[in-house]
Enzyme design. Structure first.
Site, PDB file in Angstrom:
ATOM      1  N   ASN A 267    -133.613  -1.972-140.288  1.00  0.00           N
ATOM      2  CA  ASN A 267    -132.185  -2.290-140.335  1.00  0.00           C
ATOM      3  C   ASN A 267    -131.605  -1.542-141.530  1.00  0.00           C
ATOM      4  OD1 ASN A 267    -129.655  -3.374-140.520  1.00  0.00           O
ATOM      5  ND2 ASN A 267    -130.324  -5.469-141.015  1.00  0.00           N
ATOM      6  N   TRP A 268    -130.885  -0.476-141.239  1.00  0.00           N
ATOM      7  CA  TRP A 268    -130.384   0.382-142.324  1.00  0.00           C
ATOM      8  C   TRP A 268    -129.170  -0.213-143.022  1.00  0.00           C
ATOM      9  CZ3 TRP A 268    -130.444   6.014-139.875  1.00  0.00           C
ATOM     10  CH2 TRP A 268    -131.771   6.330-139.523  1.00  0.00           C
TER      11      TRP A 268
ATOM     12  N   GLY B 295    -135.447  -4.021-144.181  1.00  0.00           N
ATOM     13  CA  GLY B 295    -134.193  -3.530-144.739  1.00  0.00           C
ATOM     14  C   GLY B 295    -134.455  -2.335-145.644  1.00  0.00           C
ATOM     15  N   GLY B 296    -134.447  -2.585-146.950  1.00  0.00           N
ATOM     16  CA  GLY B 296    -134.537  -1.516-147.954  1.00  0.00           C
ATOM     17  C   GLY B 296    -135.642  -0.505-147.703  1.00  0.00           C
TER      18      GLY B 296
ATOM     19  N   GLU C  61    -126.410 -11.812-143.302  1.00  0.00           N
ATOM     20  CA  GLU C  61    -125.253 -11.212-143.985  1.00  0.00           C
ATOM     21  C   GLU C  61    -123.982 -11.420-143.156  1.00  0.00           C
ATOM     22  OE1 GLU C  61    -127.136  -7.415-144.597  1.00  0.00           O
ATOM     23  OE2 GLU C  61    -128.496  -8.408-145.983  1.00  0.00           O
TER      24      GLU C  61
ATOM     25  N   SER D  84    -137.753  -8.465-147.665  1.00  0.00           N
ATOM     26  CA  SER D  84    -138.576  -7.745-148.639  1.00  0.00           C
ATOM     27  C   SER D  84    -139.934  -7.312-148.080  1.00  0.00           C
ATOM     28  CB  SER D  84    -138.748  -8.574-149.923  1.00  0.00           C
ATOM     29  OG  SER D  84    -137.479  -8.804-150.529  1.00  0.00           O
TER      30      SER D  84
ATOM     31  N   GLU E 198    -135.673 -14.517-140.925  1.00  0.00           N
ATOM     32  CA  GLU E 198    -135.374 -13.866-142.198  1.00  0.00           C
ATOM     33  C   GLU E 198    -134.887 -14.923-143.179  1.00  0.00           C
ATOM     34  OE1 GLU E 198    -134.556  -9.385-141.576  1.00  0.00           O
ATOM     35  OE2 GLU E 198    -132.653 -10.448-141.467  1.00  0.00           O
TER      36      GLU E 198
ATOM     37  N   HIS F  55    -127.368 -11.729-138.068  1.00  0.00           N
ATOM     38  CA  HIS F  55    -127.988 -11.462-139.363  1.00  0.00           C
ATOM     39  C   HIS F  55    -127.359 -12.371-140.420  1.00  0.00           C
ATOM     40  CE1 HIS F  55    -129.300  -9.440-142.978  1.00  0.00           C
ATOM     41  NE2 HIS F  55    -130.247  -8.880-142.243  1.00  0.00           N
TER      42      HIS F  55
HETATM   43  P1  13P Z   1    -134.856  -6.261-147.137  1.00  0.00           P
HETATM   44  O1  13P Z   1    -136.089  -5.724-146.442  1.00  0.00           O
HETATM   45  O2  13P Z   1    -134.106  -5.237-147.907  1.00  0.00           O
HETATM   46  O3  13P Z   1    -135.175  -7.500-147.910  1.00  0.00           O
HETATM   47  O4  13P Z   1    -133.847  -6.717-145.960  1.00  0.00           O
HETATM   48  C1  13P Z   1    -134.312  -7.520-144.945  1.00  0.00           C
HETATM   49  C2  13P Z   1    -133.288  -7.594-143.874  1.00  0.00           C
HETATM   50  O5  13P Z   1    -132.241  -8.193-144.075  1.00  0.00           O
HETATM   51  C3  13P Z   1    -133.546  -6.897-142.617  1.00  0.00           C
HETATM   52  O6  13P Z   1    -132.609  -7.240-141.643  1.00  0.00           O
END
Ligand code: 13P
Length: 252
Positions: free
Chosen positions: A9-10, A234-235, A97, A213, A167, A95
């Site tokens: 997930n960029w 994510g990251g 967010e 993470s 998540e 998500h």
């Molecule tokens: P991180 O891997 O940066 O913690 O993000 C996880 C995420 O929200 C993937 O959708």
């Protein structure tokens, strides 16, 4: 039995040129992988060129979100039809967010799930508790509500196109991964929730992936858990070497 799924997930990162550079590396480095479903989720504006570039490869493309109506007066939104038209096979929805920053409700997320499934798009439904909810022992209620409401009205046959992503909000972008035990406990709980809502067969066939993470140094132990069927990254998905190592997880 459940094919592992590793999705990047960029989020709000990467121009078109940067997106193409990243998938160029992924395409060549991951071309031999056939035992893992690999997915990347760029920003909307890069979806088309990334999907064109990856056509015929073993990497599928996902949107990060969608609006539940297919067309009309919904300024600024993008629909399942449009997502499909640009070459996506997947979309993420719900998500944390979006739930937190954009106040998306379970009912709204459920509409998105159903509109994506109506177009046969594979739907990655994200669920997860905040730290406060975990500390107040509300975690299982929250997750049960998000799974049950999120999948309201979804038919057993449409469940073949559903992936649930656990998540925990406190583990996203914080460097704090849920321990393999914490993640496994919640994944097993989600599977029991799917048994209650549908049946054992559907629960056993549905992929439940972990996000928060995920890095090269914790992927192997996470993937070693019986109910963890993949990860939403994510990251670390923005770095080709890290993402390739995650896709190439090792069975312990
Ligand atoms: P991180 O891997 O940066 O913690 O993000 C996880 C995420 O929200 C993937 O959708």
């Amino acid at each position: 039995m459940r094919k592992p799924l590793i999705a990047g997930n960029w989020k709000l990162n990467m121009t078109i040129a940067q997106s193409l550079e990243l998938v160029n590396t992924l395409k060549s480095q991951l071309s031999e992988i056939n035992n893992v479903d690999i997915v990347v989720a760029p920003v909307f504006t890069s979806l088309n060129c990334v999907a064109e570039f990856l056509k015929g490869s073993n990497i599928a493309v996902s949107a990060q979100n969608c609006y539940p109506e297919n067309k009309g007066a919904f300024t600024g939104e993008v629909s399942p039809d449009i997502i499909k038209d640009v070459g996506c096979r997947y979309s993420i929805v719900g998500h944390s967010e979006r739930r937190q920053l954009f106040r998306e409700s379970d009912i709204f997320i459920n509409k998105k799930v159903r509109s994506l499934l109506a177009k046969e798009l594979i739907t990655i439904l994200c669920v997860g508790e905040t730290l406060a909810e975990r500390e107040m022992n509300e975690m299982y209620n929250v997750i049960e509500r998000q799974v049950t409401f999120g999948l309201h009205g979804v038919s057993p046959s449409d469940m073949r196109n559903v992936v649930v992503a656990y998540e925990p909000v406190w583990a996203i972008g914080t460097g704090k991964t849920a321990s393999k035990k914490q993640a496994e406990e919640v994944h097993a709980f989600i599977r029991r929730t799917l048994t209650d809502k549908f049946n054992d067969e559907i629960a056993n066939e549905t992929r439940i992936i972990y996000g928060g993470s995920v890095k090269p140094d914790n992927i192997d132990e996470l993937m070693d858990q019986p109910n963890i069927d993949g990860t939403l990254v994510g990251g670390a998905s923005l770095n080709s070497a890290d993402f390739c190592r995650i896709v190439n997880f090792q069975r312990i």
